[in-house]
Scaffold this motif. Sequence first.
Motif, mmCIF file in Angstrom:
data_model
loop_
_atom_site.group_PDB
_atom_site.id
_atom_site.type_symbol
_atom_site.label_atom_id
_atom_site.label_comp_id
_atom_site.label_asym_id
_atom_site.label_seq_id
_atom_site.Cartn_x
_atom_site.Cartn_y
_atom_site.Cartn_z
ATOM 1 N N PHE A 305 0.778 -1.233 0.000
ATOM 2 C CA PHE A 305 0.000 0.000 0.000
ATOM 3 C C PHE A 305 0.813 1.288 0.000
ATOM 4 C CE2 PHE A 305 -2.573 -3.346 2.031
ATOM 5 C CZ PHE A 305 -3.482 -3.501 0.992
ATOM 6 N N TYR A 306 2.124 1.194 0.047
ATOM 7 C CA TYR A 306 2.949 2.384 -0.146
ATOM 8 C C TYR A 306 3.729 2.283 -1.451
ATOM 9 C CZ TYR A 306 4.183 6.680 2.353
ATOM 10 O OH TYR A 306 4.258 7.983 2.777
ATOM 11 N N GLY A 307 3.507 1.214 -2.194
ATOM 12 C CA GLY A 307 4.216 1.030 -3.457
ATOM 13 C C GLY A 307 5.710 0.903 -3.282
ATOM 14 N N GLN A 308 6.156 0.293 -2.172
ATOM 15 C CA GLN A 308 7.589 0.280 -1.867
ATOM 16 C C GLN A 308 8.216 -1.108 -1.816
ATOM 17 O OE1 GLN A 308 9.889 2.922 -1.479
ATOM 18 N NE2 GLN A 308 8.183 3.917 -2.527
ATOM 19 N N GLY A 309 7.458 -2.175 -2.029
ATOM 20 C CA GLY A 309 8.040 -3.507 -1.934
ATOM 21 C C GLY A 309 9.214 -3.706 -2.875
ATOM 22 N N MET A 310 8.991 -3.425 -4.154
ATOM 23 C CA MET A 310 10.071 -3.554 -5.132
ATOM 24 C C MET A 310 11.151 -2.506 -4.892
ATOM 25 S SD MET A 310 9.904 -2.770 -9.205
ATOM 26 C CE MET A 310 9.273 -1.141 -8.823
ATOM 27 N N ASN A 311 10.756 -1.275 -4.627
ATOM 28 C CA ASN A 311 11.745 -0.222 -4.399
ATOM 29 C C ASN A 311 12.647 -0.548 -3.215
ATOM 30 O OD1 ASN A 311 10.955 2.012 -6.374
ATOM 31 N ND2 ASN A 311 8.996 1.575 -5.407
ATOM 32 N N CYS A 312 12.062 -1.106 -2.165
ATOM 33 C CA CYS A 312 12.846 -1.479 -0.983
ATOM 34 C C CYS A 312 13.815 -2.611 -1.318
ATOM 35 C CB CYS A 312 11.896 -1.886 0.136
ATOM 36 S SG CYS A 312 12.723 -2.309 1.686
ATOM 37 N N ALA A 313 13.343 -3.609 -2.075
ATOM 38 C CA ALA A 313 14.218 -4.723 -2.447
ATOM 39 C C ALA A 313 15.358 -4.247 -3.343
ATOM 40 C CB ALA A 313 13.406 -5.805 -3.153
ATOM 41 N N PHE A 314 15.046 -3.353 -4.279
ATOM 42 C CA PHE A 314 16.103 -2.806 -5.134
ATOM 43 C C PHE A 314 17.097 -1.999 -4.309
ATOM 44 C CE2 PHE A 314 13.716 -2.702 -9.488
ATOM 45 C CZ PHE A 314 13.740 -4.085 -9.510
ATOM 46 N N GLU A 315 16.588 -1.282 -3.307
ATOM 47 C CA GLU A 315 17.488 -0.523 -2.438
ATOM 48 C C GLU A 315 18.366 -1.473 -1.623
ATOM 49 O OE1 GLU A 315 16.823 3.654 -0.366
ATOM 50 O OE2 GLU A 315 15.896 2.056 0.816
ATOM 51 N N ASP A 316 17.828 -2.619 -1.215
ATOM 52 C CA ASP A 316 18.660 -3.647 -0.576
ATOM 53 C C ASP A 316 19.862 -3.984 -1.449
ATOM 54 O OD1 ASP A 316 16.926 -3.913 1.567
ATOM 55 O OD2 ASP A 316 16.176 -5.893 0.994
ATOM 56 N N CYS A 317 19.586 -4.215 -2.746
ATOM 57 C CA CYS A 317 20.661 -4.584 -3.678
ATOM 58 C C CYS A 317 21.721 -3.492 -3.747
ATOM 59 C CB CYS A 317 20.091 -4.836 -5.078
ATOM 60 S SG CYS A 317 18.948 -6.224 -5.201
ATOM 61 N N ARG A 318 21.259 -2.243 -3.846
ATOM 62 C CA ARG A 318 22.210 -1.127 -3.953
ATOM 63 C C ARG A 318 23.031 -0.973 -2.679
ATOM 64 N NH1 ARG A 318 22.307 4.057 -2.326
ATOM 65 N NH2 ARG A 318 20.122 4.082 -1.661
ATOM 66 N N ILE A 319 22.363 -1.063 -1.534
ATOM 67 C CA ILE A 319 23.084 -0.905 -0.265
ATOM 68 C C ILE A 319 24.089 -2.036 -0.077
ATOM 69 C CG2 ILE A 319 22.846 -0.883 2.244
ATOM 70 C CD1 ILE A 319 21.942 1.710 0.872
ATOM 71 N N LEU A 320 23.703 -3.266 -0.415
ATOM 72 C CA LEU A 320 24.643 -4.373 -0.313
ATOM 73 C C LEU A 320 25.832 -4.154 -1.250
ATOM 74 C CD1 LEU A 320 25.656 -7.096 0.632
ATOM 75 C CD2 LEU A 320 24.031 -8.188 -0.937
ATOM 76 N N ASP A 321 25.556 -3.665 -2.438
ATOM 77 C CA ASP A 321 26.635 -3.383 -3.386
ATOM 78 C C ASP A 321 27.599 -2.340 -2.817
ATOM 79 O OD1 ASP A 321 27.640 -3.775 -6.214
ATOM 80 O OD2 ASP A 321 27.332 -1.609 -6.247
ATOM 81 N N GLU A 322 27.061 -1.300 -2.185
ATOM 82 C CA GLU A 322 27.915 -0.275 -1.586
ATOM 83 C C GLU A 322 28.705 -0.835 -0.399
ATOM 84 O OE1 GLU A 322 25.196 2.838 -0.667
ATOM 85 O OE2 GLU A 322 24.941 3.460 -2.770
ATOM 86 N N CYS A 323 28.106 -1.742 0.361
ATOM 87 C CA CYS A 323 28.831 -2.376 1.462
ATOM 88 C C CYS A 323 29.987 -3.220 0.923
ATOM 89 C CB CYS A 323 27.885 -3.251 2.283
ATOM 90 S SG CYS A 323 26.648 -2.336 3.231
ATOM 91 N N MET A 324 29.752 -3.902 -0.202
ATOM 92 C CA MET A 324 30.826 -4.690 -0.813
ATOM 93 C C MET A 324 31.956 -3.787 -1.300
ATOM 94 S SD MET A 324 28.471 -7.475 -2.845
ATOM 95 C CE MET A 324 29.872 -8.316 -3.602
ATOM 96 N N GLU A 325 31.607 -2.590 -1.776
ATOM 97 C CA GLU A 325 32.635 -1.650 -2.215
ATOM 98 C C GLU A 325 33.459 -1.147 -1.030
ATOM 99 O OE1 GLU A 325 30.315 1.288 -4.214
ATOM 100 O OE2 GLU A 325 30.039 0.072 -6.031
ATOM 101 N N ARG A 326 32.821 -1.011 0.133
ATOM 102 C CA ARG A 326 33.544 -0.554 1.324
ATOM 103 C C ARG A 326 34.381 -1.662 1.958
ATOM 104 N NH1 ARG A 326 28.787 2.602 2.011
ATOM 105 N NH2 ARG A 326 27.772 1.002 3.269
#
Length: 441
Positions: A305-326
């Motif tokens: 109901f906030y239209g964020q399920g996919m956006n949140c999952a995609f943000e998971d991917c990006r944040i994990l990618d940034e953690c791998m870079e660090r």
Amino acid sequence: MKIGLVGGGLAGSLLAVYMARKGHEVHVFERRPDMRGGQYEGGRSINLALSMRGLKALEKVGLDVPVLEQAIPMHGRMMHDLAGNLTYQPYGKDGQAINSVSRGGLNIQLIQLADAYPNIHLYFRHRCTHADLDTASATFETEDGSSMEFQGDYLIGTDGAYSAVRDAFQRSNRFNYSQSYIDHGYKELEIVPGPGGSFPMEKHCLHIWPRAAYMLIALPNPDGSFTCTLFFPWEGNPSFTSLDSDAKIKAFMEEQFSDAVGLMPNYLHDFNTNPTGSLVTVRSYPWVRGKAALLGDAAHAIVPFYGQGMNCAFEDCRILDECMERHPGNMAAALDEYQVLRKTNADAVADLALQNFVEMRDRVGDAGFLHRKHVEHDLAELYPDRFRSQYELVSFSNEPYRYAWDQGVRNGALLDYLIENKLEDQLGDRALLTPLFDRFL
């Protein structure tokens, strides 16, 4: 490293690309058939609202522009009352919009991108039957009934709310898990295109028929149709249980959604044949154990109901990618940082989604609520440096979900004060508002 991803849906296919770009060998196992073969099943999907968080994650792999080319921007909500009268409510400032995209179409674009990487290996019709968290190994049942074994350096569950990998987590010691179903299910219906593929309703809106205990929504598609979703109680009167005949379905739909029914020639067939979906919130922790991890709905499924399920999952991917870079070369440290950063935000967006259900079905048709939204919108327009609505923070920024939740509480206190003291006509008075911003925000 050799990494196994269980689940080739939206999150899994995007994460595979992130991993491959870092040089890892990625094996993606998906229980469904290859969607590119035309075997995608409709009737069970809620159209997706792609917003800034998802776009930022797609931008990093060069897919934001191709996806937007097939999306339809929605600048606000269009509410339909019982008499068919319309009320428009913008989502944000002028020019801000969320984007209606097809779940299946987007998943196909991600799979096509993943398939272009030589170090990504895709396996369809492979159902995970066992996962070992300590050894990063898994067993899969194939279409012909045989089994396949995977052994890698890491195993990541991106296999949705009913995750097979999370099942292995649940069998481990001191793993916190809960699932909560709401009392409503959902049914997909369709508004057909107008003459010549025209749009029979306003194209650039998310349409809502709020009816207090339930609601119908509609999101536009490029062919002029709208994918509609009826969110409706499982039991009671009315409910999916009580509408047990064509006559009852017809009477209910014509009474409650009269302006929509005329645009839905197949609604009776769709109601009877499309499955009724469940709506669940999943909370779990930790998301990392041994050489395995959880991401997306497998870790934190939310209602839509906030239209964020996919956006949140995609943000998971990006944040994990940034953690791998660090933490180059240290996957364990990257995964641990990822789960710490994301857990509080996953809980916050779950609460936001549940809160927004009540708003969408019940409050968006209320005059007092609409007045409150007008005041909020005016504050955001007049003082962009001091005031941002909770919706703007969630959908049009990359601020943490937890910050958006907390700021929404502070915003609410300010709005209560302004309305209770009848200060709505003085919003342009910066001398008046500045100390109030300092006090409440």
